[in-house]
Design a protein around this motif. Structure first.
Motif, mmCIF file in Angstrom:
data_model
loop_
_atom_site.group_PDB
_atom_site.id
_atom_site.type_symbol
_atom_site.label_atom_id
_atom_site.label_comp_id
_atom_site.label_asym_id
_atom_site.label_seq_id
_atom_site.Cartn_x
_atom_site.Cartn_y
_atom_site.Cartn_z
ATOM 1 N N TYR A 87 -9.275 -26.464 25.688
ATOM 2 C CA TYR A 87 -8.355 -25.773 24.783
ATOM 3 C C TYR A 87 -8.398 -26.341 23.374
ATOM 4 O O TYR A 87 -8.114 -25.631 22.400
ATOM 5 C CB TYR A 87 -6.926 -25.818 25.329
ATOM 6 C CG TYR A 87 -6.381 -27.192 25.616
ATOM 7 C CD1 TYR A 87 -5.879 -28.001 24.614
ATOM 8 C CD2 TYR A 87 -6.356 -27.692 26.928
ATOM 9 C CE1 TYR A 87 -5.372 -29.254 24.877
ATOM 10 C CE2 TYR A 87 -5.845 -28.941 27.212
ATOM 11 C CZ TYR A 87 -5.356 -29.723 26.180
ATOM 12 O OH TYR A 87 -4.863 -30.977 26.459
ATOM 13 N N CYS A 103 -8.111 -17.994 33.336
ATOM 14 C CA CYS A 103 -6.645 -17.942 33.176
ATOM 15 C C CYS A 103 -6.045 -16.925 34.141
ATOM 16 O O CYS A 103 -5.014 -17.183 34.779
ATOM 17 C CB CYS A 103 -6.288 -17.581 31.737
ATOM 18 S SG CYS A 103 -6.664 -18.865 30.516
ATOM 19 N N LEU A 120 -10.848 -24.779 31.304
ATOM 20 C CA LEU A 120 -9.583 -24.545 30.626
ATOM 21 C C LEU A 120 -9.147 -25.764 29.825
ATOM 22 O O LEU A 120 -8.358 -25.648 28.885
ATOM 23 C CB LEU A 120 -8.509 -24.165 31.644
ATOM 24 C CG LEU A 120 -8.745 -22.849 32.400
ATOM 25 C CD1 LEU A 120 -7.607 -22.590 33.380
ATOM 26 C CD2 LEU A 120 -8.886 -21.682 31.434
ATOM 27 N N LEU A 157 -5.202 -20.016 26.796
ATOM 28 C CA LEU A 157 -4.907 -18.605 26.605
ATOM 29 C C LEU A 157 -4.260 -18.366 25.245
ATOM 30 O O LEU A 157 -4.571 -17.370 24.564
ATOM 31 C CB LEU A 157 -3.996 -18.103 27.723
ATOM 32 C CG LEU A 157 -3.712 -16.600 27.739
ATOM 33 C CD1 LEU A 157 -4.999 -15.795 27.760
ATOM 34 C CD2 LEU A 157 -2.837 -16.226 28.933
ATOM 35 N N ALA A 165 -4.163 -23.936 31.061
ATOM 36 C CA ALA A 165 -4.353 -22.481 30.996
ATOM 37 C C ALA A 165 -3.506 -21.886 29.880
ATOM 38 O O ALA A 165 -3.969 -20.998 29.139
ATOM 39 C CB ALA A 165 -3.994 -21.849 32.338
ATOM 40 N N HIS A 166 -2.274 -22.363 29.755
ATOM 41 C CA HIS A 166 -1.401 -21.867 28.687
ATOM 42 C C HIS A 166 -2.003 -22.124 27.311
ATOM 43 O O HIS A 166 -2.073 -21.220 26.458
ATOM 44 C CB HIS A 166 -0.033 -22.542 28.789
ATOM 45 C CG HIS A 166 0.788 -22.447 27.540
ATOM 46 N ND1 HIS A 166 1.353 -21.276 27.099
ATOM 47 C CD2 HIS A 166 1.106 -23.389 26.617
ATOM 48 C CE1 HIS A 166 2.004 -21.495 25.964
ATOM 49 N NE2 HIS A 166 1.865 -22.762 25.657
#
Length: 499
Positions: A248, A286, A245, A317, A313-314
């Motif tokens: 990103y 996620c 994750l 995603l 994760a935010h």
């Protein structure tokens, strides 16, 4: 080395720098003789040797003088390499490249102690970058020695340059990387397949993800490097093993690339099965992280999951949803088949279901503005992706019977129907659901019958309405009616008998 000797060398280095080829000094020949390069190499060696023996870079007051001397030598190399390409070969034959690399390693270790060392690191980085510009043999030599054959990834000169606290040093490192991999498929692939190279590419992605200034030269350079990797199809090599994750930044660059190149043909070329499978794994991670958060947390705490993981994760995603929203719009048939086979649709539906279960549709007016925000509230605000997930479902099912059937079998059709109602946190979600529903049902009699056969099973009574005497009921035709029950309260009225 005593102070007098060091000051003497410092003076000679300054003289050399002032006499280096430069556009502002047209009277100076642009080609540097081999004798000068040999002298510069000797000065480098003497200064670097003193750093290893005589000068304690942490406490010695002469360290600033030493740094300035090395800076002047690096600036000479930087200027000469930029002015004439023949200087690159002459300097390389005098082993100047090794001197520059040693200078970078030594000075950047103490850049936090001495501003002079930070300046020297930047000049050395610029010198190395200029030496490698349009110099394919040196570019390949550096990639092989500092990437392919590097025993300890953190000792790679590329990572030294990107780890500096000086943005000028970072830019020199980024320019070196870009010049090396641009229009060179083999070196780009080497960057993305070796342990050190993957760490370096990951660092580039991390810097891109952390930068908030879209107009900054550094962010532009970061994106151009990642764009080169994406266009050559090598991003898959960075994500397929076990995409974290924390990647990103790489996903964010891919999202930008998709937005700038939205054509179905480009998307079909970039998104092979390996990359799509990696994206599905990102969605799975996620989902699992959020499921763990909401499973273990109470109303105010996060459970065992750290806030850094939640932010990663935010960000992952957000980028992934953006990517999928772009590539599924007017999607080409071959890519649609790959998307269905990759497991992405299953994960999109699973995420939508998870968010629907845990994100409130209607805020309680009595608490929404009065209670302080908790970490749990923050998570709910971070993951407002239901509209985007519904849009992806609608996109992939448009004119695609296989996708329509798969989504129905995975209960995605019922999930979309469930969102055709008010949601305070997702304005216009009903409209998103209506558009997606049209794509899900169009030319699909089975899905149409599935919706037609749905019927209300009962009514859940609201305790507050019931206490006010209001009841909802379901009649035999499936229609809901609401009525107020006859009052059962009795009132005793005392008659006024007068006086």
């Amino acid at each position: 080395m005593d102070a007098q000797k060091l000051h003497s060398i410092r003076h000679e280095c300054a003289t050399l720098k002032d006499g280096s080829p430069h556009p502002s000094r047209p009277q100076i020949p642009v080609v540097v003789g081999q004798e000068t390069w040999s002298r510069i190499h000797a000065l480098f060696r003497e200064l670097l040797a003193s750093a290893n023996s005589n000068i304690d870079l942490d406490i010695d007051p002469l360290a600033a003088v030493w740094s300035d001397a090395l800076t002047d030598l690096c600036m000479f190399v930087r200027n000469a390499a930029a002015m004439d390409q023949s200087n690159q070969a002459a300097a390389n034959s005098a082993d100047i490249v090794s001197d520059i690399i040693s200078t970078i390693r030594v000075t950047l270790r103490c850049e936090m102690t001495y501003p002079e060392a930070k300046k020297c690191g930047a000049a050395a980085g610029q010198a190395l970058s200029n030496m490698a510009t349009n110099n394919k043999p040196l570019q390949r030599q550096l990639m092989e020695s500092e990437i392919r054959d590097c025993k300890s990834p953190i000792e790679s000169i590329y990572l030294y340059l990107l780890a500096s606290t000086n943005s000028k040093t970072n830019m020199a490192g980024l320019m070196l990387i870009l010049n090396t991999i641009k229009d060179d498929d083999s070196l780009s692939k080497l960057l993305c397949t070796t342990e050190t190279g993957q760490m370096l590419a990951g660092r580039v992605g991390e810097m891109f993800g952390e930068s908030n200034d879209d107009e900054a030269d550094e962010k532009t350079m970061l994106y151009v490097i990642l764009e080169e990797i994406i266009q050559r199809g090598h991003l898959t090599l960075l994500l397929t093993t076990d995409p974290a994750l924390e990647a990103y930044g790489l996903l964010n660059a891919l999202a930008v690339y998709c937005n700038e190149n939205p054509g179905p043909l480009v998307c079909s070329q970039i998104f092979d099965m390996s990359l799509l499978t990696a994206i599905a794994r990102i969605l799975t991670k996620c989902h699992d992280l959020l499921q763990n958060v909401w499973k273990s947390a109470d109303d105010t705490e996060l459970g065992d999951v750290g806030m850094d993981d939640i932010m990663a994760a935010h960000r992952s995603l957000a980028s992934t949803v953006s990517i999928l929203g772009t590539i599924t719009t007017d999607i080409e048939q071959q890519l649609a088949v790959r998307v269905l086979d990759s497991g992405i649709v299953q994960q999109v539906i699973a995420l939508l279901g998870l968010l629907s279960q845990n994100l409130p549709r209607i805020e309680k007016a009595s608490t929404a503005s009065t209670l302080p925000e908790t970490e749990s509230d923050l998570i709910k605000r971070l993951f407002m992706f239901k509209c985007s997930l519904i849009q992806i479902i609608g996109n992939i099912s448009h004119n695609n019977t296989a996708a329509q059937n798969l989504i129905r079998e995975l209960h995605g059709l019922a999930l979309v129907l469930d969102h055709m109602r008010i949601d305070d946190n997702h304005p216009f979600i009903k409209e998103y659901a209506v558009v997606a529903l049209r794509s899900l049902l169009e030319n699909n009699p089975t899905s149409q019958a599935y919706v037609s056969d749905m019927e209300a099973k009962g009514v859940v009574q609201d305790p507050k309405l019931a206490s006010a005497g209001i009841q909802a009921s379901l009649d035999s035709s499936g229609h809901i009616s609401v009525k107020r029950e006859a009052s059962t309260n009795t009132f005793n009225v005392k008659e006024n008998s007068g006086t």
